[in-house]
Design a protein around this motif. Structure first.
Motif, PDB file in Angstrom:
ATOM      1  N   SER A   9       0.823  -1.210   0.000  1.00  0.00           N
ATOM      2  CA  SER A   9       0.000   0.000   0.000  1.00  0.00           C
ATOM      3  C   SER A   9       0.858   1.262   0.000  1.00  0.00           C
ATOM      4  CB  SER A   9      -0.957   0.002   1.194  1.00  0.00           C
ATOM      5  OG  SER A   9      -0.261   0.026   2.411  1.00  0.00           O
ATOM      6  N   ALA A  41      -2.034  -1.765  -7.440  1.00  0.00           N
ATOM      7  CA  ALA A  41      -3.279  -1.287  -6.833  1.00  0.00           C
ATOM      8  C   ALA A  41      -4.445  -2.216  -7.167  1.00  0.00           C
ATOM      9  CB  ALA A  41      -3.580   0.133  -7.297  1.00  0.00           C
ATOM     10  N   LYS A  42      -4.448  -2.741  -8.372  1.00  0.00           N
ATOM     11  CA  LYS A  42      -5.511  -3.674  -8.754  1.00  0.00           C
ATOM     12  C   LYS A  42      -5.454  -4.936  -7.893  1.00  0.00           C
ATOM     13  CE  LYS A  42      -7.438  -6.114 -12.686  1.00  0.00           C
ATOM     14  NZ  LYS A  42      -7.334  -6.444 -14.095  1.00  0.00           N
ATOM     15  N   THR A  45      -6.509  -3.998  -4.295  1.00  0.00           N
ATOM     16  CA  THR A  45      -7.949  -3.760  -4.221  1.00  0.00           C
ATOM     17  C   THR A  45      -8.711  -5.078  -4.213  1.00  0.00           C
ATOM     18  OG1 THR A  45      -7.695  -1.647  -5.355  1.00  0.00           O
ATOM     19  CG2 THR A  45      -9.885  -2.608  -5.351  1.00  0.00           C
ATOM     20  N   TYR A  48      -8.335  -6.569  -0.801  1.00  0.00           N
ATOM     21  CA  TYR A  48      -9.126  -5.834   0.180  1.00  0.00           C
ATOM     22  C   TYR A  48     -10.618  -6.149   0.040  1.00  0.00           C
ATOM     23  CZ  TYR A  48     -11.154  -1.955   2.782  1.00  0.00           C
ATOM     24  OH  TYR A  48     -11.882  -1.206   3.662  1.00  0.00           O
ATOM     25  N   TYR A  58      -6.193   0.985   2.894  1.00  0.00           N
ATOM     26  CA  TYR A  58      -6.824   1.054   1.573  1.00  0.00           C
ATOM     27  C   TYR A  58      -6.826   2.481   1.035  1.00  0.00           C
ATOM     28  CZ  TYR A  58     -10.132   0.218  -2.193  1.00  0.00           C
ATOM     29  OH  TYR A  58     -10.722   0.127  -3.430  1.00  0.00           O
ATOM     30  N   ASN A  59      -6.798   3.468   1.927  1.00  0.00           N
ATOM     31  CA  ASN A  59      -6.745   4.865   1.486  1.00  0.00           C
ATOM     32  C   ASN A  59      -5.452   5.145   0.724  1.00  0.00           C
ATOM     33  OD1 ASN A  59      -9.234   5.560   2.516  1.00  0.00           O
ATOM     34  ND2 ASN A  59      -8.398   6.135   4.501  1.00  0.00           N
ATOM     35  N   LYS A  62      -5.968   3.732  -2.792  1.00  0.00           N
ATOM     36  CA  LYS A  62      -6.821   4.580  -3.627  1.00  0.00           C
ATOM     37  C   LYS A  62      -6.095   5.851  -4.061  1.00  0.00           C
ATOM     38  CE  LYS A  62     -10.343   4.955  -0.878  1.00  0.00           C
ATOM     39  NZ  LYS A  62     -11.660   5.295  -0.331  1.00  0.00           N
ATOM     40  N   THR A  63      -5.408   6.484  -3.123  1.00  0.00           N
ATOM     41  CA  THR A  63      -4.677   7.715  -3.440  1.00  0.00           C
ATOM     42  C   THR A  63      -3.553   7.430  -4.425  1.00  0.00           C
ATOM     43  OG1 THR A  63      -5.173   8.546  -1.225  1.00  0.00           O
ATOM     44  CG2 THR A  63      -3.427   9.657  -2.449  1.00  0.00           C
ATOM     45  N   LYS A  65      -3.382   5.035  -6.597  1.00  0.00           N
ATOM     46  CA  LYS A  65      -3.953   4.709  -7.902  1.00  0.00           C
ATOM     47  C   LYS A  65      -4.374   5.978  -8.643  1.00  0.00           C
ATOM     48  CE  LYS A  65      -7.431   1.833 -10.134  1.00  0.00           C
ATOM     49  NZ  LYS A  65      -8.534   0.894  -9.924  1.00  0.00           N
ATOM     50  N   ILE A  66      -4.983   6.910  -7.934  1.00  0.00           N
ATOM     51  CA  ILE A  66      -5.376   8.182  -8.557  1.00  0.00           C
ATOM     52  C   ILE A  66      -4.152   8.948  -9.028  1.00  0.00           C
ATOM     53  CG2 ILE A  66      -6.401  10.443  -8.081  1.00  0.00           C
ATOM     54  CD1 ILE A  66      -8.378   8.929  -6.218  1.00  0.00           C
TER      55      ILE A  66
END
Length: 107
Positions: A9, A41-42, A45, A48, A58-59, A62-63, A65-66
């Motif tokens: 992560s 990230a995939k 995810t 998770y 997980y945050n 997500k961050t 990945k963005i």
């Protein structure tokens, strides 16, 4: 039961940041870091989503990945610009442009 940190992560977040910074290196490094971050990230995810109560972080995923998507877009745009620049003015013309920019910045 104690929550575990999602694997990679923090690495996903770091690669997402590096993908944005890497777009300045003709876009190639940015694309590499972005693709690796998106693939990791995939996987994170999917892990998770199987058991969300077992994992934290997980945050970051997500961050990261963005940021990786933004870095990928910027890198692709910059790479296309560099290819267009080399196709139109050539390498010598590019070097002349850089030299002219250095002279004007130093004056």
């Amino acid at each position: 039961m104690e929550k575990q940190t999602l694997p990679n992560s923090t690495l996903i977040l770091v690669f997402g940041i590096l993908s944005i910074l890497g777009c300045c290196c003709y876009g190639i490094l940015g694309i590499i870091f972005a693709v690796v971050a998106i693939v990791l990230a995939k996987k994170a995810t999917a892990l998770y989503m199987e058991n969300p109560e077992l994992y934290e972080g997980y945050n970051n995923v997500k961050t990261g990945k963005i940021l990786a998507i933004i870095g990928l877009i910027l890198s692709i745009i910059y790479l296309i610009y560099v290819i267009f620049l080399f196709a139109t003015v050539g390498f010598e013309g590019y070097q002349e442009m850089i030299e002219e920019l250095r002279r004007s910045a130093g004056a």
